[in-house]
Design an enzyme around this catalytic site. Structure first.
Site, short mmCIF file in Angstrom:
data_model
loop_
_atom_site.label_atom_id
_atom_site.label_comp_id
_atom_site.label_asym_id
_atom_site.label_seq_id
_atom_site.Cartn_x
_atom_site.Cartn_y
_atom_site.Cartn_z
N ARG A 10 8.26 2.33 9.43
CA ARG A 10 7.62 1.17 9.79
C ARG A 10 8.23 -0.25 9.17
O ARG A 10 8.66 -0.27 7.92
CB ARG A 10 6.23 0.76 9.49
CG ARG A 10 5.23 0.32 10.47
CD ARG A 10 3.96 0.34 9.88
NE ARG A 10 2.89 0.83 10.78
CZ ARG A 10 2.50 0.75 11.87
NH1 ARG A 10 3.11 -0.25 12.60
NH2 ARG A 10 1.73 1.62 12.51
N ARG A 274 -7.59 1.36 5.11
CA ARG A 274 -7.19 1.87 6.25
C ARG A 274 -8.23 2.77 6.80
O ARG A 274 -8.77 3.69 6.11
CB ARG A 274 -6.04 2.33 6.34
CG ARG A 274 -4.84 1.65 6.79
CD ARG A 274 -3.36 2.37 7.08
NE ARG A 274 -3.25 3.40 5.89
CZ ARG A 274 -3.50 4.58 6.20
NH1 ARG A 274 -3.83 5.03 7.62
NH2 ARG A 274 -3.22 5.58 5.40
N ALA A 379 -6.67 -0.42 -5.53
CA ALA A 379 -7.55 -0.19 -6.69
C ALA A 379 -6.75 -1.01 -7.72
O ALA A 379 -7.39 -1.76 -8.31
CB ALA A 379 -7.61 1.31 -7.29
N LYS A 380 -5.37 -1.05 -7.56
CA LYS A 380 -4.59 -1.91 -8.48
C LYS A 380 -4.64 -3.33 -7.96
O LYS A 380 -4.79 -4.24 -9.02
CB LYS A 380 -3.06 -1.57 -8.31
CG LYS A 380 -2.85 -0.13 -8.95
CD LYS A 380 -1.21 0.17 -9.01
CE LYS A 380 -1.10 1.71 -9.51
NZ LYS A 380 0.32 1.99 -9.66
N GLU A 381 -4.91 -3.77 -6.99
CA GLU A 381 -5.01 -5.07 -6.34
C GLU A 381 -6.04 -5.72 -6.90
O GLU A 381 -6.17 -6.81 -7.29
CB GLU A 381 -4.65 -5.21 -4.84
CG GLU A 381 -3.34 -4.73 -4.55
CD GLU A 381 -3.17 -4.66 -2.87
OE1 GLU A 381 -2.06 -4.28 -2.71
OE2 GLU A 381 -4.25 -4.79 -2.21
N ASP A 499 35.68 37.97 -15.00
CA ASP A 499 34.24 38.18 -15.04
C ASP A 499 33.74 38.97 -13.82
O ASP A 499 34.57 38.61 -12.85
CB ASP A 499 33.45 37.19 -15.60
CG ASP A 499 31.87 37.33 -15.57
OD1 ASP A 499 31.53 38.45 -15.89
OD2 ASP A 499 31.28 36.42 -14.88
P1 ADP Z 1 -2.40 3.07 2.63
O1 ADP Z 1 -0.97 2.94 1.98
O2 ADP Z 1 -2.93 4.26 2.77
O3 ADP Z 1 -2.79 2.21 3.67
P2 ADP Z 1 -3.13 1.64 -0.12
O4 ADP Z 1 -4.26 1.55 -0.70
O5 ADP Z 1 -2.07 2.50 -0.94
O6 ADP Z 1 -3.32 2.44 1.11
O7 ADP Z 1 -2.40 0.42 0.46
C1 ADP Z 1 -2.90 -0.49 1.11
C2 ADP Z 1 -2.13 -1.77 1.36
O8 ADP Z 1 -2.69 -2.44 2.51
C3 ADP Z 1 -2.47 -2.55 0.21
O9 ADP Z 1 -1.23 -3.17 -0.41
C4 ADP Z 1 -3.47 -3.65 0.84
O10 ADP Z 1 -3.19 -4.94 0.11
C5 ADP Z 1 -3.03 -3.87 2.28
N1 ADP Z 1 -4.16 -4.18 3.07
C6 ADP Z 1 -5.20 -3.22 3.21
N2 ADP Z 1 -5.99 -3.93 4.11
C7 ADP Z 1 -5.54 -4.97 4.38
C8 ADP Z 1 -5.85 -6.16 5.36
N3 ADP Z 1 -7.18 -5.99 5.86
N4 ADP Z 1 -5.03 -7.03 5.32
C9 ADP Z 1 -3.88 -7.13 4.60
N5 ADP Z 1 -3.51 -6.27 3.94
C10 ADP Z 1 -4.23 -5.09 3.85
C1 G6P Z 2 0.47 5.05 4.44
C2 G6P Z 2 1.65 5.76 4.45
C3 G6P Z 2 2.86 4.63 4.83
C4 G6P Z 2 2.25 4.15 6.40
C5 G6P Z 2 0.78 3.52 6.02
C6 G6P Z 2 0.31 2.74 7.29
O1 G6P Z 2 0.69 4.30 3.25
O2 G6P Z 2 2.39 6.29 3.14
O3 G6P Z 2 4.14 5.29 5.40
O4 G6P Z 2 3.15 3.10 6.77
O5 G6P Z 2 0.03 4.49 5.51
O6 G6P Z 2 0.13 3.84 8.26
P1 G6P Z 2 0.65 3.65 9.75
O7 G6P Z 2 0.87 5.04 10.31
O8 G6P Z 2 0.14 2.33 10.19
O9 G6P Z 2 2.35 3.28 9.64
#
Ligand code: ADP
Ligand code: G6P
Length: 727
Positions: A10, A274, A379-381, A499
């Site tokens: 992406r 997500r 979690a970190k955010e 060798d």
């Molecule tokens: P994943 O990579 O599996 O989606 P992570 O928790 O590692 O899960 O990352 C999610 C990221 O997406 C975070 O940086 C978060 O700020 C961003 N995010 C999640 N939900 C939203 C949202 N509704 N709007 C904007 N950003 C979002």
């Molecule tokens: C995880 C994956 C990323 C992916 C993101 C959102 O963070 O590690 O590679 O971009 O999820 O998923 P999507 O399928 O919408 O790209």
């Protein structure tokens, strides 16, 4: 400023189209959030999919999108409906994603998906080749592009390629289920540096490379063809400042007040993800349901705000999850709710950054309980946003982030009783304790930010390239190769010290199967037939094997690393009398280890004992090797006996014996005007050490050596020898 080509499935920009036209927005997800912060430090060009099916676009729209994205340093990789169905929804999200997150029952193995995966990785390769210059760094991201490093390497052999996996790398037991496991490992090994979030994932990867493709590592470095590949952990982080400063924004403050007015003094728990089955949202809700049932005192005192961001809705398991989730929210609200109190506020949408910050800020508790998660940035955010130090993070031990956020309330996400207990503990936690825990985590997160993460990775990539160059310095270049041949042709008294195993033949799983084939016999015969040449095969093998394999050769043989010598036309003789009584003491120990380590065996030579473990399980063997070495060293402390480690062997032998001492006999015989010595392991170093300076010494393989040159393989050495005798 270095130029960096970033490649991810992406792009950080998402393109959508509706009746109003084309729209551009930021992508949601851990990866794009983390990488956006890189742009300040590197001149970044980014290749990736813009998030739209290309069949819905006219040629003119595609051009417009390409031009607009170029302004942001992005190059779109357009994918059709079939690509998206079979590659993105198929192989990426129905095969790799579930398997790597330990959901083997959700995993679909389909040949067609795999074909598309390779096809789309090739499309990405073409896109990268349009962007990449010879000095650029290429950083490939995530599980969608695991074949890409190898594809680029095939086209640009000297490229500087890094790969980072943003999801877990599963244990060997899971990874081995993949029918295309070998191809994927080879695909990844096209990179120079392979990064994972945690050391556990590194371990799993290294265990798979040794068990599946037989490549072992030394301190996280593997050898792939003629390159060193480094594998390491780089825990991805966040743009700390963006979150820590964010909560004070007026827009955020205003929103916090609005929500607080509605919720009153109730405790707020937030759950943000997500919508993905790996995130444990159902299990979390079920635990909240039980929490309310078991703790009626908290009814009307707690509100759970559940934000689920729509994701991968073309994949059946995600659609079902949504249905299940919405049913469950309805049931909980119906069963526990009261007039004026809705226990779960459910939002199914992507929200703006301000709204996200508002949720983090207002939360008393963040419930982050994925069943598996590569890292988890939520979690970190959350922690970064809590600048007053108040708020409790409940975090699953199955998230990569748990290894850095140890002060959170850590739970097993499958254990509902533990989650219920954690919710109670979090709600009741004294403010002092909250602040104390959060400060420790904040200090850590503010030091290791997304910029540091990216920088760390890039530094490590540069370092790998430097090491590769250092090791390549000794490579026998074409120019040296030609000089060597010329020196041979113009010389009259030539000595070859060769060798056998690893030098004239590659390694095979059974040592007794390494006899010379017809081609090698003929090569050695021709070399030895030349009047001006003296050939000495200088090996660790026993004398019977050498005699049997090389009996007709007009050459001298040295066996057991120099214990026995058979000069051309003469019989075997011992170089000097050696004692052997130590063997009775050591043999039983080696035999015990052979019995305890399936696939390993003991070989007895006249003056040494060898434990062979090439066919044993690599991890078990490496453990046993350390134990055995210690045991033997203890017993041989006061003897003239040495313990040596070679290629998949541990050898115990008399210290006085060495290939160096044996080789020296030939130097005193006459003056040579051409000497070529070749070997591959530590025993050959003794030989290299005694050679005159002008000798051509060649190490077959890599690593530090006293040899002047090195070649990649036994085959390369044989080609060189073949050229010498060419008419
Ligand atoms: P994943 O990579 O599996 O989606 P992570 O928790 O590692 O899960 O990352 C999610 C990221 O997406 C975070 O940086 C978060 O700020 C961003 N995010 C999640 N939900 C939203 C949202 N509704 N709007 C904007 N950003 C979002
Ligand atoms: C995880 C994956 C990323 C992916 C993101 C959102 O963070 O590690 O590679 O971009 O999820 O998923 P999507 O399928 O919408 O790209």
């Amino acid at each position: 400023m270095h130029r960096l080509i970033t490649v991810s499935n992406r792009l950080p920009k998402r393109v959508t189209k509706d009746s109003q036209g084309i729209h551009f927005s930021d992508s949601v997800g851990g990866l794009s959030t983390g990488l956006t912060s890189l742009r300040g430090t590197y001149q970044v060009a980014w290749a990736g999919w813009p998030g739209i099916n290309s069949e819905g676009l006219t040629a003119e729209e595609k051009t417009r999108i390409t031009e607009r994205l170029a302004e942001e340093g992005c190059q779109p990789v357009f994918l059709s409906k079939q690509h998206l169905k079979n590659y993105y929804e198929g192989f990426c999200n129905k095969t790799i994603w579930p398997l790597f997150h330990y959901f083997p029952l959700y995993t679909v193995y389909e040949e067609k998906f795999w074909r598309y995966y390779k096809m789309v990785n090739n499309i990405f390769c073409e896109s990268v080749l349009k962007l990449a210059g010879p000095d650029d760094y290429i950083w490939i991201h995530d599980y969608q592009l695991m074949m890409l490093p190898e594809l680029i390497r095939n086209k640009l052999p000297d490229a500087k390629i890094g790969f980072f996996l943003h999801i877990p790398f599963p244990s060997f037991e899971l990874f081995r289920l993949l029918p295309w496991r070998t191809e994927l490992l080879n695909g990844l090994l096209g990179a120079d540096l392979i990064g994972f979030h945690t050391y556990d994932y590194v371990r799993h990867f290294l265990s798979s490379t040794v068990r599946i493709i037989g490549i072992e590592h030394s301190m996280g470095t593997l050898r792939a063809g003629n390159r060193n590949v480094k594998v390491d952990a780089f825990p991805m982080s966040i743009d700390y400042e963006k979150y820590s400063a964010g909560a004070t924004k007026p827009a955020v403050k205003k929103r916090i007040n609005t929500i607080r007015k509605k919720v009153g003094q109730r405790k707020i728990i937030v759950s943000i993800d997500r919508l993905d089955y790996t995130k444990g949202i159902i299990e979390r809700l079920e635990a909240f349901d039980l929490f309310l049932s078991e703790n009626p005192q908290y009814k009307e005192k707690v509100t759970l705000i559940l934000l689920a961001v729509p994701s991968r809705m073309g994949v059946g398991d995600y659609m079902e999850l949504r249905k299940k989730l919405e049913g469950l929210v309805g049931r909980i609200n119906g069963e526990h709710g009261a007039i004026g109190w809705v226990p779960v506020w459910y939002l199914y949408r992507a929200v703006s950054f301000e709204r996200l910050l508002t949720l983090y800020s207002i939360a008393d508790v963040a419930l982050v309980t994925p069943l598996r998660d590569g890292m988890n940035l939520i979690a970190k955010e959350f922690i970064a946003t809590k600048q007053d130090g108040k708020g409790v993070l409940i975090l699953s031990e199955m998230a990569g982030a748990a290894s850095e956020l140890g002060e959170a309330v850590i739970v097993n996400a499958h254990n509902k009783t533990a989650i219920i207990k954690a919710i109670k503990e979090a709600i009741e936690m004294p403010i002092d304790e909250q602040v104390e825990r959060n400060r420790l985590m904040q200090n850590r997160l503010s030091r290791y930010t997304a910029i540091r993460w990216a920088d760390d990775f890039m530094q490590a990539l540069m370092q790998v390239k430097k090491t590769q160059q250092m090791l390549a310095v000794n490579k026998l270049t074409q120019a040296n190769w030609n000089t060597l041949i010329k020196a041979y042709k113009t010389s009259h008294r030539r000595l070859f010290l060769l060798d056998y195993d690893g030098t004239l033949v590659g390694f095979v799983s059974r040592p007794e199967k390494a006899g010379p084939d017809k081609k090698l016999k003929s090569l050695l015969k021709k070399l030895a037939a030349e009047q001006r040449n003296e050939i000495v095969i200088i090996s660790g093998r026993d004398k019977e094997t050498l005699s049997y394999w090389l009996n007709n050769l007009n050459a001298s043989l040295i066996s057991e690393h120099g214990a026995w010598i058979k000069e051309k036309g003469k019989d075997w003789q011992v170089i000097e009398p050696l004692l052997n009584d130590w063997k009775d003491k050591i043999r039983p120990i080696l035999e015990l280890y052979a019995d305890r380590t399936p696939g390993s065996s003991v070989e007895e030579k006249d003056f040494s004992l060898v434990w062979h473990y090439r066919r044993a399980d690599a991890e078990l063997a490496s453990l046993r090797l350390q134990e055995l070495r210690d045991a033997v060293l203890n017993l041989t402390e006061n003897l003239d006996i040495g313990v040596f480690e070679g290629s998949k062997i541990l050898e115990v032998k008399n210290i006085g014996v060495s290939k160096g001492r044996a080789a020296e006999r030939w130097f005193s015989k006459r003056k040579w005007d051409f000497i070529l010595a070749a070997g591959d392991d530590y025993t050959d170093e003794d030989m290299f050490a005694v050679l005159p300076d002008n000798a051509y010494s060649i190490k077959v393989g890599h690593g530090i050596s006293k040899a002047r040159f090195n070649l990649d393989s036994a085959n390369e050495l044989k080609s060189l020898l073949g050229e010498l005798i060419k008419e």
